[in-house]
Design a protein around this motif. Structure first.
Motif, mmCIF file in Angstrom:
data_model
loop_
_atom_site.group_PDB
_atom_site.id
_atom_site.type_symbol
_atom_site.label_atom_id
_atom_site.label_comp_id
_atom_site.label_asym_id
_atom_site.label_seq_id
_atom_site.Cartn_x
_atom_site.Cartn_y
_atom_site.Cartn_z
ATOM 1 N N LEU A 134 0.924 -1.096 -0.309
ATOM 2 C CA LEU A 134 -0.154 0.309 0.349
ATOM 3 C C LEU A 134 0.806 1.751 -0.462
ATOM 4 C CD1 LEU A 134 -2.932 1.322 0.478
ATOM 5 C CD2 LEU A 134 -2.569 1.263 3.041
ATOM 6 N N ILE A 135 0.563 2.005 -0.517
ATOM 7 C CA ILE A 135 1.064 3.790 -1.205
ATOM 8 C C ILE A 135 0.435 4.475 -1.310
ATOM 9 C CG2 ILE A 135 1.970 5.143 -2.735
ATOM 10 C CD1 ILE A 135 3.664 3.125 -4.101
ATOM 11 N N THR A 136 0.521 5.636 0.041
ATOM 12 C CA THR A 136 -0.603 6.366 0.624
ATOM 13 C C THR A 136 0.416 7.767 0.196
ATOM 14 O OG1 THR A 136 0.230 6.149 2.932
ATOM 15 C CG2 THR A 136 -1.828 5.530 2.064
ATOM 16 N N MET A 137 -0.595 8.851 0.104
ATOM 17 C CA MET A 137 -0.488 10.017 -0.175
ATOM 18 C C MET A 137 -1.325 11.197 0.886
ATOM 19 S SD MET A 137 0.392 10.183 -4.158
ATOM 20 C CE MET A 137 -0.892 9.562 -4.133
ATOM 21 N N GLY A 138 -0.983 11.784 1.060
ATOM 22 C CA GLY A 138 -2.028 12.489 2.291
ATOM 23 C C GLY A 138 -2.116 11.570 3.981
ATOM 24 N N GLU A 139 -2.342 12.814 5.257
ATOM 25 C CA GLU A 139 -2.604 12.165 6.370
ATOM 26 C C GLU A 139 -3.479 11.496 6.059
ATOM 27 O OE1 GLU A 139 -0.997 11.757 9.168
ATOM 28 O OE2 GLU A 139 0.966 12.406 7.947
ATOM 29 N N LYS A 171 -3.007 8.400 5.047
ATOM 30 C CA LYS A 171 -2.826 6.855 5.393
ATOM 31 C C LYS A 171 -3.346 6.812 6.532
ATOM 32 C CE LYS A 171 1.842 7.574 8.993
ATOM 33 N NZ LYS A 171 2.492 8.329 8.986
ATOM 34 N N ALA A 172 -4.273 7.101 7.102
ATOM 35 C CA ALA A 172 -5.253 6.884 8.009
ATOM 36 C C ALA A 172 -5.886 6.100 7.515
ATOM 37 C CB ALA A 172 -5.926 7.525 8.892
ATOM 38 N N ILE A 203 -2.074 2.245 -4.181
ATOM 39 C CA ILE A 203 -2.217 3.363 -4.755
ATOM 40 C C ILE A 203 -3.135 4.568 -4.486
ATOM 41 C CG2 ILE A 203 -1.658 5.475 -5.485
ATOM 42 C CD1 ILE A 203 -0.601 3.251 -8.079
ATOM 43 N N LEU A 204 -3.537 4.902 -3.007
ATOM 44 C CA LEU A 204 -4.604 5.518 -1.901
ATOM 45 C C LEU A 204 -3.966 7.148 -1.748
ATOM 46 C CD1 LEU A 204 -7.439 5.040 -0.972
ATOM 47 C CD2 LEU A 204 -6.137 4.412 0.865
ATOM 48 N N GLY A 205 -5.552 8.295 -2.386
ATOM 49 C CA GLY A 205 -4.486 9.635 -1.771
ATOM 50 C C GLY A 205 -6.045 10.383 -1.473
ATOM 51 N N GLU A 206 -6.378 11.548 -1.761
ATOM 52 C CA GLU A 206 -7.007 12.280 -1.112
ATOM 53 C C GLU A 206 -8.288 11.910 -2.410
ATOM 54 O OE1 GLU A 206 -6.794 13.944 1.873
ATOM 55 O OE2 GLU A 206 -4.754 13.132 2.133
ATOM 56 N N GLU A 207 -7.576 12.410 -3.326
ATOM 57 C CA GLU A 207 -8.747 12.184 -4.752
ATOM 58 C C GLU A 207 -9.171 11.349 -4.437
ATOM 59 O OE1 GLU A 207 -8.487 12.505 -9.429
ATOM 60 O OE2 GLU A 207 -6.686 13.185 -7.942
ATOM 61 N N GLU A 208 -8.289 9.830 -4.379
ATOM 62 C CA GLU A 208 -9.078 8.831 -4.481
ATOM 63 C C GLU A 208 -10.387 7.648 -3.003
ATOM 64 O OE1 GLU A 208 -6.077 8.361 -6.768
ATOM 65 O OE2 GLU A 208 -5.748 8.443 -4.626
ATOM 66 N N ILE A 209 -9.917 9.150 -2.078
ATOM 67 C CA ILE A 209 -10.710 8.730 -0.970
ATOM 68 C C ILE A 209 -12.294 8.945 -1.304
ATOM 69 C CG2 ILE A 209 -11.310 9.430 1.482
ATOM 70 C CD1 ILE A 209 -8.055 8.995 2.201
ATOM 71 N N ALA A 210 -11.328 10.336 -1.813
ATOM 72 C CA ALA A 210 -12.849 11.193 -1.916
ATOM 73 C C ALA A 210 -13.925 10.707 -3.638
ATOM 74 C CB ALA A 210 -12.728 13.031 -2.549
ATOM 75 N N VAL A 217 -7.456 -0.843 5.497
ATOM 76 C CA VAL A 217 -7.474 -1.308 4.241
ATOM 77 C C VAL A 217 -6.366 -2.068 4.614
ATOM 78 C CG1 VAL A 217 -6.692 -1.755 2.092
ATOM 79 C CG2 VAL A 217 -8.300 1.077 2.178
ATOM 80 N N LEU A 218 -5.249 -2.252 4.796
ATOM 81 C CA LEU A 218 -4.312 -3.776 5.634
ATOM 82 C C LEU A 218 -5.159 -4.182 6.618
ATOM 83 C CD1 LEU A 218 -1.437 -1.376 5.932
ATOM 84 C CD2 LEU A 218 -1.418 -2.707 3.799
ATOM 85 N N GLN A 219 -5.921 -3.594 7.144
ATOM 86 C CA GLN A 219 -6.340 -4.640 8.130
ATOM 87 C C GLN A 219 -7.319 -5.200 7.519
ATOM 88 O OE1 GLN A 219 -5.114 -5.147 11.347
ATOM 89 N NE2 GLN A 219 -6.695 -5.363 12.233
#
Length: 420
Positions: free
Chosen positions: A332-337, A340-341, A383-390, A346-348
């Motif tokens: 998992l690669i994350t961008m932004g806090e 990250k949270a 890959i998970l960033g702010e845009e993907e979360i939104a 996701v990992l769990q």
């Protein structure tokens, strides 16, 4: 001060330990097939157990044991071999009162103070099996066959079985007198160690490593000439059963093994190893009087011990590729806090579903994280960033094809199961 590991010991690090785990699993699988159950005994026992069980005139007891007194002034010894402790457990828990036979195995570290060399350490590891409660020579054959099945499952080639009978007590008593008569004229030419054993246990001289003593012993009488009819018949039956099972063997009438408790059948697994002083990678035999000697009923036993270090050395020499079972399903690669949270969730969920996944914990840039995923041999990168979360999505990249797609966060687990 920088601490260093004690001489004759070593660390087994990631990259190597996975090979050990695979080999140990092959050992456990072989035992399941032959219906042997695991027993774990302490790493130290009363010193007297090994003196009585292994034999006071053996190299182990005379020169190699790690013995000490505890605060209660009890004499204890780190286990130098596995059988004596297994027999002690069999007796102490009164297993001899249960329906027989009892079929056990063990895997674990042993300790002997000897000169470190290829395939031989002061802390070493051994796999062994013990079968109690039957005099049937078919059980001897089964024990030998289990070891050969293991070597075949590991892919090892060239392993051979050397087989002998060391007879019963009466046979050995006659042979003992013959050996004394034979060696006495050569007494001054024998090694000091062999001289000390001449009248205590002359069979041990046949196992000497001293060049001149070995030369003299090569012409000593054969135990075969003094075997009782029962011992000859037992060996013939073992050979017959091995033939039926397709287990090839050769007779070696000089084989006595290095422990005093053997009776009747004795055998060794042999494989030539570069740089190793001896080609024995395991061996064993019958020990029909050992259970009684350690305080139990007169219950027969048969078993073997295999040195795991020597197995690992053989696998390396024969360039046998061990399956790598530590490959990651995803990284998992994350961008932004916020990502990250969310990534922790996701990992769990993936781990709870049985997938092997990891992530970056050093806040490295994306390029460095991709390199980390590649080193870990991950199948996919998430890959998970702010845009993907939104958008409630996650990008998934295949490291094999370099193709990338977007997957709904809520459907990631099902997507991964389909790809598994």
């Amino acid at each position: 001060m920088a601490y260093q590991i004690p001489r004759g010991t070593y660390d087994i690090l990631p990259g190597e330990v996975e090979k050990w785990q695979w080999v140990e699993e092959q050992m456990r699988h072989a035992c399941r097939l032959f219906h042997y159950e695991e027993v774990r005994t302490p790493m130290f026992e009363q010193t007297e157990l090994y003196k009585r069980g292994v034999g006071e005139t053996t190299d182990i007891v005379e020169k190699e044991m790690y013995s000490f007194s505890d605060r209660g002034n009890r004499q204890l010894t780190l286990r130098p071999e596995g059988t004596a402790g297994m027999v002690r457990s069999f007796v102490e828990h009164k297993i001899y009162g249960q329906p027989q036979p009892t079929k056990w195995y063990y895997i674990g570290p042993m300790f002997r103070y000897e000169r470190p060399q290829a395939g031989r350490s002061r802390q070493f590891h051994q796999f062994g099996i013990e079968a109690f409660g039957s005099m049937d020579p078919a059980l001897d054959a089964e024990v030998i066959a289990l070891g050969m099945h293991l070597f075949q499952s590991l892919g090892l080639e060239g392993v051979r079985v050397e087989l002998n009978s060391v007879g019963d007590a009466e046979s050995r008593a006659r042979y003992r007198e013959k050996l004394i008569q034979y060696f006495e004229p050569y007494k001054d030419e024998l090694s000091p160690e062999a001289q000390s054993r001449l009248y205590k246990n002359p069979l041990r001289i046949l196992d000497s490593k001293d060049a001149r003593t070995k030369e003299i012993a090569s012409a000593a009488p054969s135990l075969f000439d003094d075997l009782s009819e029962d011992s000859k018949m037992h060996l013939d039956r073992v050979k017959q059963y091995l033939d039926e099972m397709g287990v090839h063997y050769v007779i070696n009438d000089r084989l006595v093994r290095g422990l005093d408790y053997y009776t009747q059948t004795a055998f060794e697994y042999m494989l030539d190893l570069k740089g190793a002083q001896a080609s024995t990678i395991g061996g064993g035999g019958r020990y029909n009087g050992l259970v009684k000697e350690i305080g139990g009923d007169d219950v027969p036993g048969v078993g073997f011990g295999i040195g795991i270090e020597r197995v690992m050395l053989a696998l390396e020499e024969q360039q046998i590729q061990v399956p790598n079972q530590n490959r990651l399903d995803g990284y998992l690669i994350t961008m932004g806090e916020q990502a990250k949270a969310a990534g922790m969730k996701v990992l769990q969920s993936l781990r709870e579903a049985g997938f092997q996944v990891d992530r970056d914990y050093l806040d490295r840039k994306m390029k460095a994280q991709f390199k980390a995923a590649d080193r870990a041999r991950a199948r996919y990168v998430f890959i998970l960033g702010e845009e993907e979360i939104a958008e409630n999505k996650i990008k998934v990249k295949s490291m094999a094809t370099q193709s990338q797609e977007e997957v709904s966060l809520s459907n990631l687990l099902d997507w991964l199961k389909e790809k598994a």
